[in-house]
Design a protein around this motif. Structure first.
Motif, PDB file in Angstrom:
ATOM      1  N   ASP A 187       0.834  -1.197   0.000  1.00  0.00           N
ATOM      2  CA  ASP A 187       0.000   0.000   0.000  1.00  0.00           C
ATOM      3  C   ASP A 187       0.867   1.244   0.000  1.00  0.00           C
ATOM      4  O   ASP A 187       2.030   1.226   0.412  1.00  0.00           O
ATOM      5  N   ILE A 188       0.302   2.322  -0.491  1.00  0.00           N
ATOM      6  CA  ILE A 188       0.887   3.657  -0.415  1.00  0.00           C
ATOM      7  C   ILE A 188      -0.152   4.545   0.234  1.00  0.00           C
ATOM      8  O   ILE A 188      -1.248   4.717  -0.318  1.00  0.00           O
ATOM      9  N   ALA A 189       0.140   5.042   1.414  1.00  0.00           N
ATOM     10  CA  ALA A 189      -0.777   5.939   2.131  1.00  0.00           C
ATOM     11  C   ALA A 189      -2.140   5.288   2.326  1.00  0.00           C
ATOM     12  O   ALA A 189      -3.180   5.924   2.182  1.00  0.00           O
ATOM     13  N   THR A 190      -2.150   4.002   2.660  1.00  0.00           N
ATOM     14  CA  THR A 190      -3.333   3.171   2.911  1.00  0.00           C
ATOM     15  C   THR A 190      -4.207   2.955   1.684  1.00  0.00           C
ATOM     16  O   THR A 190      -5.378   2.576   1.798  1.00  0.00           O
ATOM     17  N   SER A 191      -3.667   3.149   0.492  1.00  0.00           N
ATOM     18  CA  SER A 191      -4.315   2.720  -0.745  1.00  0.00           C
ATOM     19  C   SER A 191      -3.572   1.483  -1.229  1.00  0.00           C
ATOM     20  O   SER A 191      -2.363   1.545  -1.497  1.00  0.00           O
TER      21      SER A 191
ATOM     22  N   PHE B 107      -2.510  -1.988  -3.457  1.00  0.00           N
ATOM     23  CA  PHE B 107      -2.305  -2.376  -4.853  1.00  0.00           C
ATOM     24  C   PHE B 107      -1.882  -3.837  -4.921  1.00  0.00           C
ATOM     25  O   PHE B 107      -1.373  -4.402  -3.945  1.00  0.00           O
ATOM     26  N   ASP B 108      -2.108  -4.443  -6.102  1.00  0.00           N
ATOM     27  CA  ASP B 108      -1.762  -5.852  -6.292  1.00  0.00           C
ATOM     28  C   ASP B 108      -0.361  -5.994  -6.871  1.00  0.00           C
ATOM     29  O   ASP B 108       0.395  -5.019  -6.950  1.00  0.00           O
ATOM     30  N   GLY B 109      -0.007  -7.204  -7.281  1.00  0.00           N
ATOM     31  CA  GLY B 109       1.346  -7.470  -7.757  1.00  0.00           C
ATOM     32  C   GLY B 109       1.729  -6.724  -9.008  1.00  0.00           C
ATOM     33  O   GLY B 109       2.909  -6.594  -9.331  1.00  0.00           O
ATOM     34  N   ALA B 110       0.734  -6.231  -9.764  1.00  0.00           N
ATOM     35  CA  ALA B 110       0.999  -5.430 -10.962  1.00  0.00           C
ATOM     36  C   ALA B 110       0.968  -3.942 -10.668  1.00  0.00           C
ATOM     37  O   ALA B 110       1.083  -3.127 -11.580  1.00  0.00           O
ATOM     38  N   GLY B 111       0.790  -3.600  -9.392  1.00  0.00           N
ATOM     39  CA  GLY B 111       0.729  -2.194  -9.021  1.00  0.00           C
ATOM     40  C   GLY B 111      -0.618  -1.557  -9.265  1.00  0.00           C
ATOM     41  O   GLY B 111      -0.756  -0.335  -9.214  1.00  0.00           O
ATOM     42  N   GLU B 112      -1.651  -2.375  -9.506  1.00  0.00           N
ATOM     43  CA  GLU B 112      -2.988  -1.865  -9.798  1.00  0.00           C
ATOM     44  C   GLU B 112      -3.826  -1.796  -8.525  1.00  0.00           C
ATOM     45  O   GLU B 112      -3.815  -2.708  -7.701  1.00  0.00           O
ATOM     46  N   CYS B 113      -4.596  -0.701  -8.402  1.00  0.00           N
ATOM     47  CA  CYS B 113      -5.422  -0.496  -7.212  1.00  0.00           C
ATOM     48  C   CYS B 113      -6.852  -0.982  -7.388  1.00  0.00           C
ATOM     49  O   CYS B 113      -7.502  -1.384  -6.418  1.00  0.00           O
ATOM     50  N   ALA B 114      -7.366  -0.929  -8.616  1.00  0.00           N
ATOM     51  CA  ALA B 114      -8.775  -1.238  -8.872  1.00  0.00           C
ATOM     52  C   ALA B 114      -9.205  -2.619  -8.376  1.00  0.00           C
ATOM     53  O   ALA B 114     -10.322  -2.763  -7.858  1.00  0.00           O
ATOM     54  N   PRO B 115      -8.370  -3.665  -8.504  1.00  0.00           N
ATOM     55  CA  PRO B 115      -8.825  -4.989  -8.072  1.00  0.00           C
ATOM     56  C   PRO B 115      -8.978  -5.146  -6.562  1.00  0.00           C
ATOM     57  O   PRO B 115      -9.580  -6.125  -6.106  1.00  0.00           O
ATOM     58  N   VAL B 116      -8.462  -4.209  -5.768  1.00  0.00           N
ATOM     59  CA  VAL B 116      -8.480  -4.361  -4.311  1.00  0.00           C
ATOM     60  C   VAL B 116      -9.717  -3.658  -3.751  1.00  0.00           C
ATOM     61  O   VAL B 116      -9.783  -2.420  -3.709  1.00  0.00           O
ATOM     62  N   ARG B 117     -10.694  -4.441  -3.303  1.00  0.00           N
ATOM     63  CA  ARG B 117     -11.987  -3.902  -2.883  1.00  0.00           C
ATOM     64  C   ARG B 117     -11.899  -3.004  -1.652  1.00  0.00           C
ATOM     65  O   ARG B 117     -12.700  -2.081  -1.491  1.00  0.00           O
ATOM     66  N   LEU B 118     -10.935  -3.250  -0.792  1.00  0.00           N
ATOM     67  CA  LEU B 118     -10.836  -2.471   0.444  1.00  0.00           C
ATOM     68  C   LEU B 118     -10.551  -0.989   0.176  1.00  0.00           C
ATOM     69  O   LEU B 118     -10.811  -0.139   1.026  1.00  0.00           O
ATOM     70  N   ASN B 119     -10.049  -0.677  -1.003  1.00  0.00           N
ATOM     71  CA  ASN B 119      -9.777   0.720  -1.326  1.00  0.00           C
ATOM     72  C   ASN B 119     -11.039   1.574  -1.335  1.00  0.00           C
ATOM     73  O   ASN B 119     -10.963   2.801  -1.229  1.00  0.00           O
ATOM     74  N   ALA B 120     -12.213   0.938  -1.460  1.00  0.00           N
ATOM     75  CA  ALA B 120     -13.472   1.684  -1.425  1.00  0.00           C
ATOM     76  C   ALA B 120     -13.770   2.228  -0.036  1.00  0.00           C
ATOM     77  O   ALA B 120     -14.624   3.105   0.121  1.00  0.00           O
ATOM     78  N   ARG B 121     -13.045   1.713   0.980  1.00  0.00           N
ATOM     79  CA  ARG B 121     -13.280   2.161   2.359  1.00  0.00           C
ATOM     80  C   ARG B 121     -12.104   2.924   2.953  1.00  0.00           C
ATOM     81  O   ARG B 121     -12.151   3.301   4.119  1.00  0.00           O
ATOM     82  N   THR B 122     -11.074   3.152   2.197  1.00  0.00           N
ATOM     83  CA  THR B 122      -9.903   3.813   2.740  1.00  0.00           C
ATOM     84  C   THR B 122      -9.956   5.317   2.508  1.00  0.00           C
ATOM     85  O   THR B 122     -10.587   5.782   1.562  1.00  0.00           O
TER      86      THR B 122
ATOM     87  N   GLY C 162      -7.203   6.781   1.930  1.00  0.00           N
ATOM     88  CA  GLY C 162      -5.996   6.978   1.132  1.00  0.00           C
ATOM     89  C   GLY C 162      -6.309   7.592  -0.221  1.00  0.00           C
ATOM     90  O   GLY C 162      -7.463   7.628  -0.662  1.00  0.00           O
ATOM     91  N   PRO C 163      -5.293   8.040  -0.927  1.00  0.00           N
ATOM     92  CA  PRO C 163      -5.492   8.761  -2.187  1.00  0.00           C
ATOM     93  C   PRO C 163      -5.795   7.825  -3.357  1.00  0.00           C
ATOM     94  O   PRO C 163      -5.585   6.615  -3.277  1.00  0.00           O
ATOM     95  N   ASP C 164      -6.280   8.415  -4.426  1.00  0.00           N
ATOM     96  CA  ASP C 164      -6.421   7.709  -5.695  1.00  0.00           C
ATOM     97  C   ASP C 164      -5.035   7.689  -6.346  1.00  0.00           C
ATOM     98  O   ASP C 164      -4.581   8.686  -6.889  1.00  0.00           O
ATOM     99  N   LEU C 165      -4.376   6.554  -6.264  1.00  0.00           N
ATOM    100  CA  LEU C 165      -2.997   6.479  -6.749  1.00  0.00           C
ATOM    101  C   LEU C 165      -2.897   6.717  -8.249  1.00  0.00           C
ATOM    102  O   LEU C 165      -1.872   7.206  -8.743  1.00  0.00           O
ATOM    103  N   GLU C 166      -3.949   6.368  -8.980  1.00  0.00           N
ATOM    104  CA  GLU C 166      -3.941   6.619 -10.423  1.00  0.00           C
ATOM    105  C   GLU C 166      -3.885   8.124 -10.687  1.00  0.00           C
ATOM    106  O   GLU C 166      -3.164   8.586 -11.571  1.00  0.00           O
ATOM    107  N   ALA C 167      -4.660   8.889  -9.920  1.00  0.00           N
ATOM    108  CA  ALA C 167      -4.681  10.342 -10.090  1.00  0.00           C
ATOM    109  C   ALA C 167      -3.345  10.961  -9.687  1.00  0.00           C
ATOM    110  O   ALA C 167      -2.922  11.982 -10.250  1.00  0.00           O
ATOM    111  N   LEU C 168      -2.656  10.334  -8.723  1.00  0.00           N
ATOM    112  CA  LEU C 168      -1.391  10.897  -8.236  1.00  0.00           C
ATOM    113  C   LEU C 168      -0.231  10.673  -9.189  1.00  0.00           C
ATOM    114  O   LEU C 168       0.858  11.226  -8.992  1.00  0.00           O
TER     115      LEU C 168
END
Length: 338
Positions: free
Chosen positions: A258-262, A264-279, A281-287
């Motif tokens: 994770d980066i700042a409680t967002s 990511f999976d082994g490919a560095g993608e955040c979308a597949p991780v459902r817990l991000n809907a409750r964090t 943390g920032p939108d890493l794609e936007a950053l």
């Protein structure tokens, strides 16, 4: 070099064996036991000149091999390989293999503090994700006179009785004092109970202003957290922020860091991780649009999460100690290749 007469006398096998044996004894005493030339001469019951000749023989015959290591040369080579493999600007901090973990961590934090001082100038917006490494960096900052600098906190604080508050307030204050900056904190919990609550608070005007400021920052300073078998590293395990069901979801979704409680999976993608809907943390794609995304990391246990973060393009500048950099390159020789 030996004279022709000396070489001729040494041609017999017996003489050669004796010569080699004396050369080994002289080399061990001088190079390994650190004895003086005079002390070696007394030990071998010979002259200082003969000891000098024996040491020369040891070097010529390959008994002794002398290598000169330039300080920082290995770190420089590792930096070149990291830049080539991952397309980042690396700063590899020279450390010895024998250095304790605490020293490697401290030296990495010191190097990151020096780098940050060159990055922060007047009118800069610096986004900061709190954590142990970034906290260590904050204690090593030297004041720099800049104007109209803003420092904004990226991740939430937790709650008043658990981890986060002591980092967030004290750490952010140190960044503010170092750069004479206006500090904006993010008064949100690390995790919300429901995705609906996270979405509603995310649309609050004050929270939205902070989010937009983060996404338009000039620099972002952070570390990577690790997730192993669904279990995140501190601070997520403390303060009862997550439950067993959350760990199971992280494991099922293949979260590795994770980066700042967002997360990511082994490919560095955040979308597949459902817990991000409750964090919070920032939108890493936007950053990814932030020009300088500075990750400071130390510790071989971090290389899996670090590799994934690099794959995801979340890092532009990498500050890393020499041993961790070496382990990363060894573990993932293909770099960005699939």
């Amino acid at each position: 070099m030996r004279s022709p007469e000396e070489r001729s006398a040494a041609e017999s096998p017996e003489a050669r064996t004796d010569e080699d044996g004396r050369a080994v004894r002289a080399a061990v005493a001088y190079y390994v036991e650190k004895k003086t030339m005079d002390a070696v001469a007394r030990e071998l019951e010979t002259s200082r000149a003969t000891v000098s000749r024996l040491l020369a023989t040891a070097r010529e015959d390959g008994i002794v091999e002398i290598k000169v290591f330039q300080p920082g040369a290995r770190a420089s080579r590792l930096a070149e390989r990291l830049a080539s493999r991952y397309g980042v600007q690396p700063l590899v901090v020279p450390v010895t293999e024998e250095a304790p973990v605490e020293e490697k961590h401290a030296r990495t934090a010191e190097a990151a503090a020096r780098l940050l001082r060159t990055v922060v100038t007047s009118d800069v917006v610096l986004a900061v994700a709190w954590g142990t490494m970034v906290n260590a960096i904050s204690t090593r900052l030297r004041p720099k006179a800049v104007t109209n600098c803003r420092v904004v906190q990226v991740n939430g604080m937790g709650n008043g009785t658990a981890v986060g508050v002591h980092y967030a307030h004290a750490m952010m204050d140190r960044f503010g004092h170092a750069f004479g900056a206006n500090v904006l904190q993010r008064p949100l919990p690390l995790f919300f109970d429901t995705p609906g609550l996270a979405g509603a608070l995310g649309r609050d005007r004050l929270v939205l202003q902070t989010t937009q400021l983060i996404q338009n920052a000039d620099a972002f300073l952070f570390n990577v957290g690790t997730v192993s078998g669904g279990l995140p590293s501190a601070p997520h395990l403390y303060g009862n922020f997550l439950e067993d069901t959350d760990f199971r979801v992280l494991r099922e979704d293949g979260a590795v860091g994770d980066i700042a409680t967002s997360f990511f999976d082994g490919a560095g993608e955040c979308a597949p991780v459902r817990l991000n809907a409750r964090t919070s943390g920032p939108d890493l794609e936007a950053l990814r649009s932030i020009p300088r995304r500075i990750c400071a990391v130390s510790g071989i246990h971090k290389i899996g999460a670090l590799h994934a973060a690099l794959l995801g393009g979340h890092i532009s500048d990498l500050v890393i100690d020499e041993q961790t950099a070496d382990a990363l390159i060894d573990a993932y020789p293909a770099g960005l290749s699939p």
